[in-house]
Design an enzyme around this catalytic site. Structure first.
Site, PDB file in Angstrom:
ATOM      1  N   GLU A 177      38.950  32.497  31.838  1.00  0.00           N
ATOM      2  CA  GLU A 177      40.190  32.660  31.952  1.00  0.00           C
ATOM      3  C   GLU A 177      40.871  31.784  32.899  1.00  0.00           C
ATOM      4  OE1 GLU A 177      41.354  36.667  33.328  1.00  0.00           O
ATOM      5  OE2 GLU A 177      43.539  36.551  32.497  1.00  0.00           O
TER       6      GLU A 177
ATOM      7  N   HIS B 289      39.488  35.982  39.946  1.00  0.00           N
ATOM      8  CA  HIS B 289      38.558  37.128  39.773  1.00  0.00           C
ATOM      9  C   HIS B 289      37.388  37.226  38.895  1.00  0.00           C
ATOM     10  CE1 HIS B 289      41.684  37.477  36.475  1.00  0.00           C
ATOM     11  NE2 HIS B 289      40.731  38.113  35.876  1.00  0.00           N
TER      12      HIS B 289
HETATM   13 CO    CO Z   1      40.861  38.555  33.755  1.00  0.00          CO
END
Ligand code: CO
Length: 134
Positions: free
Chosen positions: A130, A7
Site C-alpha cells: 500500500e 504500517h
Molecule cells: Co493499510
C-alpha cells in the site's frame, strides 16, 4: 520515492482477541477501532511510535480479506504500507515501469483519511504494498 514504513497490516480472525493480545500480552497502545465499509474492513491501530500495526478484520460479506482469512485461518501479514510524498507521481512512475496498480488506478481515501493505492504482490516479491500520501 518511498519514505517511512507507515504500517504493517495483519488480517485477524478475531479482532477483540487480537486487540487484547497487543494490549495485554505485548503491552502496546491500541488506539481505536474504525469501520471502513468502503474498504470492507474494520481496523484497529497499534501505535508503536515509529510505525503502526493495522489489525484488519472483515467488514461485510464482500470483504477483500475474507479469502485471505480462509487461506490463513489464524491470520497473517496482509500488506505493508509505505509513505510517499505525491501518490499520483508515484503511481505514474510505477505504471511507466510496468508495475500493476490494483483496481482503478485512482487513489482512494484510506484508513487515515489520506489517499492510498495498492500495488500487485506479483510485482513486489509476493508482498501486497500500500502506498499512502502523507
Ligand atoms: Co493499510
Amino acid at each position: 520515492m518511498i519514505k517511512k514504513l507507515n504500517h504493517v497490516a495483519i488480517a485477524v480472525p478475531d479482532l477483540d482477541a487480537a486487540i487484547k493480545l497487543y494490549k495485554d500480552v505485548l503491552g502496546a497502545d491500541v488506539t481505536r477501532v474504525v469501520d471502513l465499509p468502503a474498504h470492507g474492513v474494520t481496523v484497529a491501530f497499534v501505535d508503536l511510535g515509529n510505525t503502526k500495526i493495522e489489525l484488519l478484520y472483515p467488514f461485510g460479506d464482500n470483504s477483500p480479506i475474507l479469502s485471505y482469512l480462509h487461506k490463513n485461518a489464524s491470520g497473517g501479514i496482509h500488506h505493508i504500507c509505505f509513505e510517499v510524498e505525491d501518490i499520483k507521481e508515484a503511481r505514474d512512475r510505477l505504471l511507466e515501469r510496468g508495475m500493476r496498480v490494483i483496481g482503478k488506478s485512482e487513489p482512494a481515501l484510506g484508513a487515515h483519511g489520506k489517499p492510498v493505492l495498492f500495488l500487485h504482490p506479483k510485482d513486489f516479491c509476493g508482498t501486497l504494498i500500500e502506498l499512502e500520501q502523507i
